[in-house]
Design an enzyme around this catalytic site. Structure first.
Site, mmCIF file in Angstrom:
data_model
loop_
_atom_site.group_PDB
_atom_site.id
_atom_site.type_symbol
_atom_site.label_atom_id
_atom_site.label_comp_id
_atom_site.label_asym_id
_atom_site.label_seq_id
_atom_site.Cartn_x
_atom_site.Cartn_y
_atom_site.Cartn_z
ATOM 1 N N SER A 82 -1.766 -2.120 -8.212
ATOM 2 C CA SER A 82 -3.012 -1.448 -8.587
ATOM 3 C C SER A 82 -2.814 0.046 -8.836
ATOM 4 O O SER A 82 -2.005 0.436 -9.661
ATOM 5 C CB SER A 82 -4.069 -1.713 -7.516
ATOM 6 O OG SER A 82 -5.364 -1.448 -7.989
ATOM 7 N N ASP A 385 -5.062 -8.066 -10.855
ATOM 8 C CA ASP A 385 -4.579 -7.165 -9.816
ATOM 9 C C ASP A 385 -4.008 -7.942 -8.622
ATOM 10 O O ASP A 385 -4.683 -8.777 -8.030
ATOM 11 C CB ASP A 385 -5.765 -6.309 -9.368
ATOM 12 C CG ASP A 385 -5.380 -5.130 -8.515
ATOM 13 O OD1 ASP A 385 -4.511 -5.285 -7.644
ATOM 14 O OD2 ASP A 385 -5.973 -4.058 -8.706
#
EC number: 3.1.1.4
Length: 541
Positions: A82, A385
């Site tokens: 991320s 993610d």
């Protein structure tokens, strides 16, 4: 241009193996400068957790201080999830120049500017793709605004410093969202997907495709149709697509699109297509402001019920001929721009209704070398993610093929900084992967007042040094206040230069204050004798 074939080979890909071997020479030189003699270079991996813009800035601070202290040159792998991927990728686009990188970061948050027109252009272009998804919108219209960057370079552009060994080998994490049920049930390793300057693929399967052909269409292991390599802006959006409250954000996207029907556009008619684009995206970008439900969208100016607008727009736009759609505008250039804008709105609405993220061609489609039918029967992958699984990329550096001896785990979480350790412990226990075992009671105790560094050791496997960003050593009793100041879903507009500089300083301090501990563990894994503080398998340092 990379190979046009799918590679299914256990172990490291040959390009990574060569790059890591070249890196060993630089690591040995770095260790010598640190007064650590070693015949063999230990493999050190630095991990950056997720955490949005907070992780982005803090990770840059960590990398900057590690460079300053001579530690970064002793690192073989850099891996991120991320927000940390945004920082790590910036390191390579700036050729490892940390001073320039830090100066650029400060400059971006001094001017508080964002190129909406360029982001709009990139999003409209992406909407023409058959695999357009909410990830494209998120990347070009949200992440680019958060980071004040719109990089057009590619992962393959990072090959030179990596192959020369002058920078660590980077690994960027994602997960296959279609395999989330397998992850929830059994923590399936094949859920994890990785990107490097050379390849993209499933490390657990040893199945990869050249990074230049990620997104291209394959069938039975052969390239069928080539698509351009995706730029870093898109990949940053993919790597950083974890959302706080999906239902709230989904509803907000709907609310914004309901205001963008033909009826609404004509009523708000603007002089040209560019200003229409600004109107549309100024409204869409409020997505983040309402992600926590603080700013509900306004009622339509005409007082009509909002809940019918999206359906009405999609149905009417599909049925109405292009000629009728563009009738109010005579300028051909304006017609084309408006058509593209409305096509984008339609596609975004459809993706929002399906909540579709990270759509890309499955390079394993119909591949005979994959026994798992779930992997080979899907035409598309949906990559998101990795923080939705574990907020730090431990699963990508723990495979024995990477032979990692020491892991420096920097946790930029706003919540419990040991949740990643808990999740990784569970993952490793299920799959018999060597990893230090820590009792739950001990983790609970640590989480109440985190220190700046923890050293975890097991009988086998790598040594893990875990560094919580917000800790009692640096923050005193104000950990909660720090966490609130740098909330994960805080808009970039609230990040003043002072706020950025303060976070950089905190991240740097965590490295600087723990340099001696890091050097000690480097000595240990390099094979030199150094007195142990404790015989415990897990010890606080």
């Amino acid at each position: 241009m990379g190979s046009s074939e799918v590679s299914i080979i256990p172990g490291l890909q040959k390009e990574e193996k060569a790059a890591v071997e070249r890196r060993r020479l630089h690591v040995l030189k770095a260790l010598k400068k640190l007064r650590i003699e070693a015949d063999e270079a230990p493999v050190v991996a630095v991990l950056g957790s997720g955490g949005g813009l907070r992780a982005h800035i803090a990770c840059l601070g960590v990398l900057s201080e590690m460079k300053e202290q001579g530690l970064l040159d002793a690192v073989t792998y850099l891996a991120g999830v991320s927000g940390s991927t945004w920082a790590i990728s910036s390191l390579y686009t700036n050729d490892g120049d940390m001073e320039a990188l830090e100066a650029d970061l400060k400059h971006r948050f001094t001017r508080q500017e964002w190129d909406l027109a360029k982001s709009l252009q990139k999003t409209i272009q992406a909407a023409r793709s058959e695999n357009y998804s909410l990830t494209d919108f998120w990347a070009y219209m949200v992440i680019s605004k958060q980071t004040r960057e719109l990089p057009e370079s590619h992962l393959s552009n990072m090959k030179k410093p990596v192959e020369e060994g002058t920078l660590p080998y980077p690994i960027f994490a994602a997960i296959d969202n279609d395999l989330q049920p397998s992850w929830q049930e059994a923590r399936a390793p094949e859920t994890w997907f990785e990107f490097t300057p050379h390849h993209a693929g499933f490390s657990a399967l040893g199945a990869f495709v050249s990074i230049t052909h990620f997104g291209s269409k394959f069938k039975k292991g052969r390239l069928v149709r080539t698509h351009p390599e995706r730029d870093l802006t898109f990949l940053r959006g993919l790597w950083g697509s974890a959302l706080g409250n999906t239902e709230v954000i989904r509803e907000y996207i709907f609310d914004q699109l309901r205001n963008l029907t033909l009826k609404g556009l004509w009523r708000r008619a603007v002089a040209n297509a560019k200003s229409i684009g600004h109107l549309i995206f100024a409204r869409l970008l409020r997505l983040q402001e309402s992600s926590q439900g603080e700013h509900p969208p306004p009622e339509d100016e005409g007082g009509e019920p909002e809940h019918t607008w999206l359906t009405e727009m999609l149905e009417n736009w599909t049925r109405t001929s292009l000629e009728k759609q563009e009738q109010p505008h005579e300028d051909p250039e304006r017609k084309g721009s408006l058509s593209n804008l409305m096509d984008f709105v339609k596609k975004t609405g459809i993706c929002a209704s399906k909540w579709e993220w990270g759509t890309t061609h499955n390079f394993l489609y119909k591949h005979g070398g994959i026994r798992d039918k779930i992997m080979s029967s899907r035409k598309h992958l949906h990559l998101v993610d990795a923080g939705l699984a574990i907020n730090t990329p431990f699963p990508l550096v723990l495979p024995p093929t990477r032979e990692v001896h020491l892991i420096l785990s920097f946790d930029f979480s706003a919540g419990d900084p040991f949740e990643t350790i808990r999740a990784t412990t569970d993952y490793c226990r299920r799959h018999k992967i060597p990893f230090p075992q820590v009792e739950e009671a001990e983790l609970d105790l640590w989480s109440k007042a985190p220190a700046s560094c923890y050293i975890l050791k097991g009988e086998t496997g790598p040594v893990v040094m875990h560094f919580p960003l917000f800790n009692i050593d640096a923050c005193g009793g104000d950990i909660e206040a720090w966490s609130d100041t740098y909330d994960t879903f805080k808009l970039a507009d609230t990040y003043t230069l002072d706020v950025v500089v303060l976070l950089l300083a905190l991240a740097k301090k965590n490295v600087r204050e723990n340099k001696k501990k890091i050097l000690r563990e480097l000595m240990n894994v390099a094979g030199l004798y150094y007195p142990k503080d404790s015989a415990r398998s897990c010890c606080l340092a």
